[in-house]
Design a protein around this motif. Sequence first.
Motif, mmCIF file in Angstrom:
data_model
loop_
_atom_site.group_PDB
_atom_site.id
_atom_site.type_symbol
_atom_site.label_atom_id
_atom_site.label_comp_id
_atom_site.label_asym_id
_atom_site.label_seq_id
_atom_site.Cartn_x
_atom_site.Cartn_y
_atom_site.Cartn_z
ATOM 1 N N GLY A 106 46.776 58.626 -10.646
ATOM 2 C CA GLY A 106 48.088 59.373 -11.362
ATOM 3 C C GLY A 106 48.498 60.120 -10.154
ATOM 4 N N GLU A 107 47.965 59.976 -9.032
ATOM 5 C CA GLU A 107 48.654 60.348 -8.043
ATOM 6 C C GLU A 107 49.855 59.579 -7.721
ATOM 7 N N HIS A 108 50.455 60.339 -6.701
ATOM 8 C CA HIS A 108 52.207 59.857 -7.009
ATOM 9 C C HIS A 108 52.173 60.035 -5.419
ATOM 10 N N LEU A 109 52.602 58.831 -4.728
ATOM 11 C CA LEU A 109 53.291 58.781 -3.093
ATOM 12 C C LEU A 109 54.531 58.545 -3.188
ATOM 13 N N PHE A 110 55.042 59.602 -2.547
ATOM 14 C CA PHE A 110 56.799 59.736 -2.658
ATOM 15 C C PHE A 110 57.334 59.399 -1.193
ATOM 16 N N TRP A 111 58.191 59.371 -1.562
ATOM 17 C CA TRP A 111 59.227 58.892 -0.006
ATOM 18 C C TRP A 111 60.394 60.498 0.283
ATOM 19 N N VAL A 112 60.448 60.849 1.491
ATOM 20 C CA VAL A 112 60.956 62.239 2.205
ATOM 21 C C VAL A 112 62.259 61.999 2.494
ATOM 22 N N THR A 113 63.025 61.987 1.628
ATOM 23 C CA THR A 113 64.682 61.051 1.992
ATOM 24 C C THR A 113 65.359 61.993 2.564
ATOM 25 N N ARG A 114 64.848 62.690 3.807
ATOM 26 C CA ARG A 114 66.019 62.995 4.664
ATOM 27 C C ARG A 114 65.591 62.532 5.914
ATOM 28 N N PRO A 115 66.623 62.673 7.255
ATOM 29 C CA PRO A 115 67.651 62.562 7.161
ATOM 30 C C PRO A 115 68.686 61.703 5.599
ATOM 31 N N ALA A 116 69.207 62.233 4.728
ATOM 32 C CA ALA A 116 69.425 61.249 3.640
ATOM 33 C C ALA A 116 70.468 60.234 4.732
ATOM 34 N N GLY A 117 70.118 58.439 4.009
ATOM 35 C CA GLY A 117 71.243 57.654 4.411
ATOM 36 C C GLY A 117 69.952 57.193 6.027
ATOM 37 N N SER A 118 69.838 57.590 6.023
ATOM 38 C CA SER A 118 68.624 56.979 7.184
ATOM 39 C C SER A 118 67.134 57.000 7.195
ATOM 40 N N PRO A 119 67.066 55.800 5.967
ATOM 41 C CA PRO A 119 65.623 55.857 5.563
ATOM 42 C C PRO A 119 64.479 55.062 6.469
ATOM 43 N N ASP A 120 64.869 54.792 7.424
ATOM 44 C CA ASP A 120 64.127 54.075 8.833
ATOM 45 C C ASP A 120 63.132 54.946 9.412
ATOM 46 N N GLU A 121 63.830 56.575 8.726
ATOM 47 C CA GLU A 121 63.200 58.072 9.216
ATOM 48 C C GLU A 121 62.564 58.458 8.450
ATOM 49 N N TRP A 122 63.234 58.064 6.414
ATOM 50 C CA TRP A 122 62.059 59.127 5.946
ATOM 51 C C TRP A 122 60.321 59.451 6.322
ATOM 52 N N THR A 123 60.006 60.239 5.809
ATOM 53 C CA THR A 123 58.658 60.357 5.821
ATOM 54 C C THR A 123 57.545 60.489 4.539
ATOM 55 N N LEU A 124 56.490 60.173 4.638
ATOM 56 C CA LEU A 124 56.121 60.185 2.865
ATOM 57 C C LEU A 124 55.154 61.691 3.030
ATOM 58 N N ALA A 125 54.969 62.418 1.797
ATOM 59 C CA ALA A 125 54.241 62.943 0.877
ATOM 60 C C ALA A 125 53.507 62.135 -0.515
ATOM 61 N N ALA A 126 52.480 62.797 -0.769
ATOM 62 C CA ALA A 126 51.536 62.014 -2.276
ATOM 63 C C ALA A 126 50.792 64.279 -2.899
ATOM 64 N N ASN A 127 50.751 63.738 -3.959
ATOM 65 C CA ASN A 127 50.121 65.590 -4.742
ATOM 66 C C ASN A 127 49.272 64.867 -5.227
ATOM 67 N N GLN A 128 48.123 65.768 -5.651
ATOM 68 C CA GLN A 128 47.253 65.011 -6.439
ATOM 69 C C GLN A 128 47.642 65.553 -7.719
ATOM 70 N N ALA A 129 46.747 64.158 -9.179
ATOM 71 C CA ALA A 129 47.310 64.306 -9.911
ATOM 72 C C ALA A 129 46.690 65.414 -11.000
ATOM 73 N N ARG A 130 47.669 65.930 -11.588
ATOM 74 C CA ARG A 130 47.002 67.589 -12.572
ATOM 75 C C ARG A 130 46.874 68.441 -11.241
ATOM 76 N N SER A 131 47.358 68.478 -10.853
ATOM 77 C CA SER A 131 46.953 69.503 -10.053
ATOM 78 C C SER A 131 48.655 69.835 -8.760
ATOM 79 N N PHE A 132 48.327 71.167 -7.753
ATOM 80 C CA PHE A 132 49.516 71.037 -7.148
ATOM 81 C C PHE A 132 49.261 71.277 -5.252
#
Length: 226
Positions: A106-132
């Motif tokens: 249930g963890e999710h992996l996200f794109w950090v969509t900054r800068p907008a419009g420059s997807p090849d510069e996006w980095t990643l973030a993941a959160n732990q299920a049912r926690s912060f």
Amino acid sequence: MTSIDRLISLCPPPPTAPATDWLAVEQSLGMPLPADYKQISDTYGPGTFCGFLHLYHPHAHTPWTSLTGPMPSTIRAQLQTGHEQGAPPLPADPQDLFPMAVTDNGEHLFWVTRPAGSPDEWTLAANQARSFQWYTYDGNLARFLTAVLSGQETVPVFPGSLLDHGAFFTPLAPAANLPTVQPEQSSAMASSSDIRAWARDHGYEVPDRGRIPADILDAWQQANTR
């Protein structure tokens, strides 16, 4: 050797994968996508890495792992609600976090969509299920997968047993006629309060604040996606 080449050498893809109309996908999402993600998707198709990490894919075998299905907007709305209710800080503004993978836990992996419009510069973030708890990675998806599957990068929110059977990819047959979310439909997605109310009406125990457990989100999607 590129990051994609290293990934393929480390974790061989299936012989074939479904073709994707990326222009149509990007128009549906209302944003461009990173080149490395599109190349990985075209090379591997829908499926799981190490039987654990499901990349969202336009041809996913279920609506809740579809890049153009309802889950990204639902998760984003959930993060926004938690943020407005005073949940612990996120690694970025909720509207800059776009879900693009989910684990069996249930963890999710996200794109950090900054800068907008420059997807090849996006980095990643993941959160732990049912926690912060959050993890961030200063690189793209291809580099992340290569680092994780080679054992060079340890993700605290992933299990230590991830590589017990080595790096492998399991393809999953794509589903036909999955629903897609058009940009104008995003605001019509159910809010987290709607999902909590549905869950309680159907006998689930759900917290008043924070992330809604993945099993409840899956049940809600199955009941409400037609």
